[in-house]
Design a protein around this motif. Structure first.
Motif, mmCIF file in Angstrom:
data_model
loop_
_atom_site.group_PDB
_atom_site.id
_atom_site.type_symbol
_atom_site.label_atom_id
_atom_site.label_comp_id
_atom_site.label_asym_id
_atom_site.label_seq_id
_atom_site.Cartn_x
_atom_site.Cartn_y
_atom_site.Cartn_z
ATOM 1 N N UNK A 208 8.215 -5.650 -26.601
ATOM 2 C CA UNK A 208 6.938 -6.230 -26.995
ATOM 3 C C UNK A 208 6.973 -6.504 -28.500
ATOM 4 N N UNK B 239 4.162 -9.260 -24.661
ATOM 5 C CA UNK B 239 5.379 -9.022 -23.896
ATOM 6 C C UNK B 239 6.425 -10.085 -24.208
ATOM 7 N N UNK C 195 11.366 -2.657 -21.517
ATOM 8 C CA UNK C 195 10.500 -3.773 -21.885
ATOM 9 C C UNK C 195 10.490 -3.913 -23.407
ATOM 10 N N UNK D 185 4.367 -7.029 -31.793
ATOM 11 C CA UNK D 185 2.997 -6.893 -32.286
ATOM 12 C C UNK D 185 2.918 -7.425 -33.711
ATOM 13 N N UNK E 197 5.902 -5.723 -35.681
ATOM 14 C CA UNK E 197 6.345 -4.436 -35.142
ATOM 15 C C UNK E 197 6.866 -4.707 -33.735
ATOM 16 N N UNK F 249 -0.077 -6.189 -28.857
ATOM 17 C CA UNK F 249 1.322 -6.383 -28.453
ATOM 18 C C UNK F 249 1.457 -7.485 -27.405
ATOM 19 N N UNK G 216 4.219 1.602 -12.947
ATOM 20 C CA UNK G 216 3.636 0.964 -14.118
ATOM 21 C C UNK G 216 3.575 1.823 -15.368
ATOM 22 N N UNK G 217 3.923 3.071 -15.324
ATOM 23 C CA UNK G 217 3.759 3.874 -16.527
ATOM 24 C C UNK G 217 4.899 3.578 -17.489
ATOM 25 N N UNK G 218 4.579 2.917 -18.546
ATOM 26 C CA UNK G 218 5.565 2.592 -19.560
ATOM 27 C C UNK G 218 5.356 3.506 -20.758
ATOM 28 N N UNK G 219 6.432 4.064 -21.204
ATOM 29 C CA UNK G 219 6.406 4.962 -22.355
ATOM 30 C C UNK G 219 7.018 4.224 -23.534
ATOM 31 N N UNK G 220 6.267 4.177 -24.608
ATOM 32 C CA UNK G 220 6.657 3.367 -25.754
ATOM 33 C C UNK G 220 7.414 4.167 -26.803
ATOM 34 N N UNK G 221 8.348 3.478 -27.433
ATOM 35 C CA UNK G 221 9.003 4.039 -28.604
ATOM 36 C C UNK G 221 8.136 3.856 -29.829
ATOM 37 N N UNK G 222 8.596 4.368 -30.972
ATOM 38 C CA UNK G 222 7.811 4.314 -32.208
ATOM 39 C C UNK G 222 7.777 2.923 -32.834
ATOM 40 N N UNK H 25 8.148 -3.220 -30.288
ATOM 41 C CA UNK H 25 8.149 -2.016 -29.468
ATOM 42 C C UNK H 25 9.071 -2.182 -28.273
#
Lengths: 114, 118
Positions: free
Chosen positions: A35, A45, A33, A37, A88, A43, A101-107, A90
């Motif tokens: 996003x 989508x 995904x 911000x 920013x 953020x 649904x668990x999304x893990x975000x990068x920096x 993401x």
């Protein structure tokens, strides 16, 4: 544990230039995904991919395009950059069919358009 | 359609006192709900998630949240604030397709900035 990797972390461009942002998901994650911000914003989508196919589309400008490759990494291509594109960006990854649904975000990649 | 409303844009507490960050949601389907935290100039870290299992969800760093369907709320709490908790917190909803499969796209609330005073 391996996390989501984004590159570059910072990018400075001039108006009307192009930019490419890269995202490497957590190993074995098949969904990516994107996003955006903006300053002081939550953020928003942009777009998502599952198994290399676009799965959903949000408020992504026509000047932007993205794809997911065979190794599941994704690239967001941005053309004719405008000042308002400064934000920013993401990337998040998840395993479809895994923990829902668990999304893990990068920096994030901080894009500045001058 | 889905949406999230965080009722406070800023919350200020003293170290050692309880924290309450309020969130109301709207969703056409059975929602999955999350709290993410963002420290200054950092990425988004998952604190906890609700996905139709237990209504009281425990997360990392002593945070927990309770899903109340009748109130369409998912407030975040912590019994005792720590200086390191100062950050921006986002309540997030993801609608599930009928049948329970994740639809994926996350909708973020406007964020609550938590300030912790010594």
């Amino acid at each position: 544990a391996a996390g989501v990797i984004q590159s570059p972390r910072h990018l400075i461009k001039e108006k009307r230039e192009t930019a490419t942002l890269k995202c490497y998901p957590i190993p074995r994650h098949d969904t990516v995904y994107w996003y955006q911000q903006g300053p002081g914003q939550d953020p928003q989508f942009l777009i998502s991919f599952y198994e290399k196919m676009q799965s959903d589309k949000g408020s992504i400008p026509d000047r932007f395009s993205a794809q997911q490759f065979s190794d599941y990494h994704s690239e967001l291509n941005m053309s004719s950059l405008e000042l308002g594109d400064s934000a920013l960006y993401f990337c998040a990854s998840s395993l479809e069919g895994g923990v829902p649904d668990t999304q893990y975000f990068g920096p994030g990649t901080r894009l500045t358009v001058l | 359609a889905q949406s999230v409303t965080q009722l406070d844009s800023h919350v200020s507490v003293s170290e050692g006192t309880p924290v309450l960050l309020r969130c109301n949601y709207s969703s056409s389907y059975s929602p999955s709900l999350f709290w993410y935290v963002q420290h200054p100039n950092k990425g988004l870290q998952l604190l906890l998630k609700y996905t139709s299992a237990a209504t009281l969800v425990k997360g990392i760093n002593g945070f927990e949240a309770e899903f109340k369907k009748s109130e369409t709320s998912f407030h975040l709490t912590k019994p005792s604030a720590h200086m390191s908790d100062a950050a921006e917190y986002f309540c997030v909803v993801s609608a599930s397709k009928a049948g329970g499969t994740s639809y994926g796209k996350l909708t973020f609330g406007q964020g609550t900035i938590l300030t912790v005073h010594p």
